[in-house]
Write an enzyme that holds these catalytic residues in place. Structure first.
Site, PDB file in Angstrom:
ATOM      1  N   LYS A   8       0.861  -1.182   0.000  1.00 11.39           N
ATOM      2  CA  LYS A   8       0.000   0.000   0.000  1.00 11.39           C
ATOM      3  C   LYS A   8       0.900   1.235   0.000  1.00 11.39           C
ATOM      4  O   LYS A   8       2.091   1.180   0.350  1.00 11.39           O
ATOM      5  CB  LYS A   8      -0.937   0.025   1.224  1.00 11.39           C
ATOM      6  CG  LYS A   8      -0.241   0.011   2.593  1.00 11.39           C
ATOM      7  CD  LYS A   8       0.240   1.363   3.082  1.00 11.39           C
ATOM      8  CE  LYS A   8       0.938   1.271   4.432  1.00 11.39           C
ATOM      9  NZ  LYS A   8       1.747   2.471   4.746  1.00 11.39           N
ATOM     10  N   ASP A 131      -1.221  -1.305  11.049  1.00 12.74           N
ATOM     11  CA  ASP A 131      -1.809  -1.255   9.713  1.00 12.74           C
ATOM     12  C   ASP A 131      -2.176  -2.621   9.144  1.00 12.74           C
ATOM     13  O   ASP A 131      -2.632  -2.719   8.005  1.00 12.74           O
ATOM     14  CB  ASP A 131      -0.897  -0.500   8.739  1.00 12.74           C
ATOM     15  CG  ASP A 131       0.500  -1.112   8.634  1.00 12.74           C
ATOM     16  OD1 ASP A 131       0.781  -2.077   9.351  1.00 12.74           O
ATOM     17  OD2 ASP A 131       1.307  -0.605   7.830  1.00 12.74           O
TER      18      ASP A 131
END
Length: 268
Positions: A8, A131
């Site tokens: 990401k 995350d």
């Protein structure tokens, strides 16, 4: 079973305040990209783990193992032979290790027919890293609190091109945080991202850049070179050291960033 945990990028990263627990409240947009690892797991007589890739750290292996052990506390998990091929640079602000752990949870859910909901998988993932939970749903998200709480954001960059550069510089995350003075930005990140990408350069900011670029000026040079090449928006991801540019049209620039890891792909 074989799966491909993807990376990401952070589009904007605001450090808002320090929390009583020592962490920081932040705001960011996590956006999945096609750069990926390969993760395979098959039942075996004896548990085994093999990794291939440059720069593998023990923490990278441990995070996948921790995911297996975490689910084994509540479910019967057989011995597994696990193979991890690293394609995502380590410690690069791209969430590679977190993705591996989250995808391991999803793989076990499918392999063992555990029927865990996305919410349940996120609850497991949050125990492994801030995350990790993002990679359960793996769609563009506005993240907040410690970076482990998410809400969907109506952001699509489909059809645009991403060019990512990682020069292999180690950036200390504690040092990066130490160089930031937490503050509420004048424009809420969600509002800034709702505007045209042509306006992001001034309004969508990664708060880590100021101190990290001072310590590693070559990262600022990479960002400027991406803008010079026509990037609509360029930024460092996370606390570094990956820097990316988003382009409308892009011819390969691999030769312009020698001795760096580079990746180019279309955004979805």
């Amino acid at each position: 079973m074989l799966t491909f945990p993807n990376a990401k990028i952070n589009i904007g990263l605001n450090i808002l305040r320090k929390r009583p627990d020592g962490y920081h409240d932040l705001a960011s947009c996590f956006y999945p990209i096609g750069l990926s690892d390969a993760l395979e797991a098959i039942p075996a007589q004896k548990a085994a783990f093999k990794t291939v890739g440059q720069g593998i750290r023990e923490s990278e292996v441990n995070l996948v193992s921790k995911a297996i052990n975490l689910l084994a506390k509540d479910h019967r998990v057989p011995p597994l032979s696990v193979f991890l091929l690293k394609g995502i640079p380590i410690g690069a602000g791209l969430g590679g290790g977190s993705a591996d752990a989250a995808f391991m949870i999803g793989m076990l859910n499918d392999m063992l027919n555990l029927r865990l909901s996305a919410d349940q998988q996120e609850d497991y993932a949050r125990q492994l890293g801030s995350d990790c939970a993002f990679f359960v749903r793996n769609v563009p998200m506005y993240c907040y609190e410690k970076g482990d709480r998410f809400e969907e954001i109506g952001l699509s960059l489909k059809g645009l091109q991403l060019f990512l550069v990682n020069p292999g510089i180690h950036v200390s995350t504690p040092a990066a945080y130490a160089g930031v003075t937490p503050a509420i930005p004048p424009l809420d990140l969600r509002e800034a991202l709702a505007g045209p990408i042509s306006g992001w350069k001034d309004n969508v900011v990664n708060d880590f850049e100021k101190s990290v670029f001072q310590a590693h000026p070559e990262l600022a040079i990479i960002k400027n070179r991406l803008y010079d090449a026509g990037a609509l928006y360029a930024s460092m991801s996370g606390s570094g050291s990956s820097v990316y540019g988003i382009f409308q049209n892009l011819e390969t620039m691999r030769n312009k960033f020698k001795n760096c890891f580079v990746w180019q792909g279309e955004l979805n």
